[in-house]
Design an enzyme around this catalytic site. Structure first.
Site, PDB file in Angstrom:
ATOM      1  N   GLU A 132       0.851  -1.190   0.000  1.00 32.80           N
ATOM      2  CA  GLU A 132       0.000   0.000   0.000  1.00 32.80           C
ATOM      3  C   GLU A 132       0.888   1.242   0.000  1.00 32.80           C
ATOM      4  O   GLU A 132       1.664   1.454   0.940  1.00 32.80           O
ATOM      5  CB  GLU A 132      -0.901   0.024   1.234  1.00 32.80           C
ATOM      6  N   TRP A 133       0.766   2.053  -1.053  1.00 30.29           N
ATOM      7  CA  TRP A 133       1.474   3.339  -1.030  1.00 30.29           C
ATOM      8  C   TRP A 133       0.607   4.364  -0.330  1.00 30.29           C
ATOM      9  O   TRP A 133      -0.422   4.770  -0.857  1.00 30.29           O
ATOM     10  CB  TRP A 133       1.813   3.821  -2.438  1.00 30.29           C
ATOM     11  N   ARG A 134       1.012   4.734   0.887  1.00 28.83           N
ATOM     12  CA  ARG A 134       0.328   5.783   1.635  1.00 28.83           C
ATOM     13  C   ARG A 134       0.801   7.138   1.106  1.00 28.83           C
ATOM     14  O   ARG A 134       1.740   7.739   1.593  1.00 28.83           O
ATOM     15  CB  ARG A 134       0.596   5.615   3.126  1.00 28.83           C
TER      16      ARG A 134
ATOM     17  N   ARG B   5      -4.730   8.770   2.614  1.00 31.56           N
ATOM     18  CA  ARG B   5      -5.532   8.754   3.837  1.00 31.56           C
ATOM     19  C   ARG B   5      -5.674  10.192   4.352  1.00 31.56           C
ATOM     20  O   ARG B   5      -4.682  10.869   4.606  1.00 31.56           O
ATOM     21  CB  ARG B   5      -4.851   7.872   4.895  1.00 31.56           C
TER      22      ARG B   5
ATOM     23  N   LYS C 197     -13.815  -2.331   3.765  1.00 32.66           N
ATOM     24  CA  LYS C 197     -12.859  -2.305   4.872  1.00 32.66           C
ATOM     25  C   LYS C 197     -13.297  -1.355   5.987  1.00 32.66           C
ATOM     26  O   LYS C 197     -13.625  -0.191   5.728  1.00 32.66           O
ATOM     27  CB  LYS C 197     -11.478  -1.866   4.362  1.00 32.66           C
TER      28      LYS C 197
ATOM     29  N   GLU D 231      -9.466  10.731   8.777  1.00 30.89           N
ATOM     30  CA  GLU D 231      -9.498   9.277   8.953  1.00 30.89           C
ATOM     31  C   GLU D 231      -8.128   8.728   9.343  1.00 30.89           C
ATOM     32  O   GLU D 231      -7.811   7.571   9.090  1.00 30.89           O
ATOM     33  CB  GLU D 231     -10.019   8.605   7.683  1.00 30.89           C
TER      34      GLU D 231
ATOM     35  N   GLN E 265      -0.110  -2.357  14.149  1.00 34.86           N
ATOM     36  CA  GLN E 265       0.513  -3.175  13.103  1.00 34.86           C
ATOM     37  C   GLN E 265       1.752  -3.868  13.653  1.00 34.86           C
ATOM     38  O   GLN E 265       2.557  -3.258  14.335  1.00 34.86           O
ATOM     39  CB  GLN E 265       0.903  -2.303  11.903  1.00 34.86           C
TER      40      GLN E 265
ATOM     41  N   ARG F 186      -6.121  -8.949  13.882  1.00 35.35           N
ATOM     42  CA  ARG F 186      -5.208  -8.909  12.737  1.00 35.35           C
ATOM     43  C   ARG F 186      -4.701 -10.308  12.375  1.00 35.35           C
ATOM     44  O   ARG F 186      -4.098 -10.494  11.324  1.00 35.35           O
ATOM     45  CB  ARG F 186      -4.021  -7.996  13.043  1.00 35.35           C
TER      46      ARG F 186
ATOM     47  N   HIS G 287     -12.606   4.445   9.078  1.00 34.06           N
ATOM     48  CA  HIS G 287     -11.745   4.271  10.252  1.00 34.06           C
ATOM     49  C   HIS G 287     -12.330   4.984  11.463  1.00 34.06           C
ATOM     50  O   HIS G 287     -12.759   6.138  11.361  1.00 34.06           O
ATOM     51  CB  HIS G 287     -10.345   4.814   9.962  1.00 34.06           C
TER      52      HIS G 287
ATOM     53  N   SER H 295       1.962   2.301   9.740  1.00 33.24           N
ATOM     54  CA  SER H 295       1.092   3.387   9.289  1.00 33.24           C
ATOM     55  C   SER H 295      -0.171   3.503  10.125  1.00 33.24           C
ATOM     56  O   SER H 295      -0.975   4.407   9.907  1.00 33.24           O
ATOM     57  CB  SER H 295       0.713   3.177   7.816  1.00 33.24           C
TER      58      SER H 295
END
Length: 258
Positions: free
Chosen positions: A47-49, A83, A171, A87, A236, A213, A144, A232
């Site tokens: 995932e490119w944030r 993002r 999601k 959120e 995590q 998770r 979120h 991120s």
């Protein structure tokens, strides 16, 4: 009924939950270095944030960044995510710019999925989803909650809204304030996985939520996020450790041991 989405040979919605690793570099050099580190772990998706990238509003720099990721990770699906601050992201953005950035990503030919925040306004969401689908790019609708876990009915209604607006993957991420909050999310996930015709992604972000998770295959969450370097989002864990646990659970589920 096929409830899966496949990008670059990775099928989301069946078997072991797929592992997605975010890249959060602020410069092209940082992105390249992070991508090299991530490549060693071989995640299913990156995932490119983009909200972390300093020059994200410069179209040429954005293209250079995407080319850098694609050069280092030629076969790995890339999820484009800006993002927003509301959120949990790094910066605020006007909705016309949000649409523009997503359209640039969609038409670049360099991303495989995009993330759209479902409460950006129905018109905004539908414009982005329509553009993505024109270019055969699946859309993850996201929402979120960084301070609470909504009640189960609210969670299920958000999933229904995502489905109604045409997203391909649904999601929701929430914050637990108790163990009961985690149970509520897992219950909503299990329920949604039965009524939804699309892959579901859920997570309870930190503390006792860690279990969410790890146990997606049991309750119906199709993808989970792990970190290589800087995380991120809260909760995590290391992507390699995550893959080990996911495989262990998969190998010991009754349907996989017969």
């Amino acid at each position: 009924m096929d409830k899966t989405i496949t990008v670059r040979g990775i099928t989301i919605g069946e078997g072991i939950p797929k592992v997605c690793v975010p890249i959060v570099g602020s410069t092209i050099e940082e992105l390249g270095s992070s991508a090299l580190s991530i490549r060693q772990v071989a995640p299913d998706i990156v995932e490119w944030r983009a909200d972390y990238f300093s020059d994200i509003f410069d179209e040429e720099q954005m293209k250079k960044a995407l080319h850098t990721l694609r050069e280092v990770l030629p076969d790995t699906p890339v999820l484009f995510t800006f993002r927003t601050r509301k959120e949990g992201g790094e910066r605020e953005i006007a909705m016309e710019d949000y649409i523009l950035l997503n359209h640039r990503a969609i038409t670049s030919g360099l991303v495989d999925l995009i993330d759209v925040e479902i409460f950006s306004g129905d018109d905004v969401v539908q414009k982005i989803i329509s553009k993505a689908h024109t270019h055969q790019i699946p859309v993850i609708a996201s929402n979120h909650h960084f301070h609470e876990t909504p009640d189960e009915e609210t969670i299920l209604n958000i999933f229904k809204k995502m489905d109604f607006l045409g997203a391909d993957i649904l999601k929701i991420a929430v914050m637990p304030n108790s163990r009961r909050d985690v149970l509520r999310l897992l219950s909503a996930t299990e329920t949604a996985s039965h009524f939804s015709e699309k892959p579901i992604i859920t997570m309870s972000m930190s503390g006792t939520g860690l279990i969410s998770r790890l146990c997606g295959e049991v309750f119906g969450s199709a993808l989970t996020f792990g970190a290589v370097g800087k995380a991120s989002a809260p909760g995590q864990i290391n992507a390699e450790d995550l893959k080990t646990v996911l495989n262990l659970i998969h190998e010991n589920l009754p349907e996989n041991t017969q």
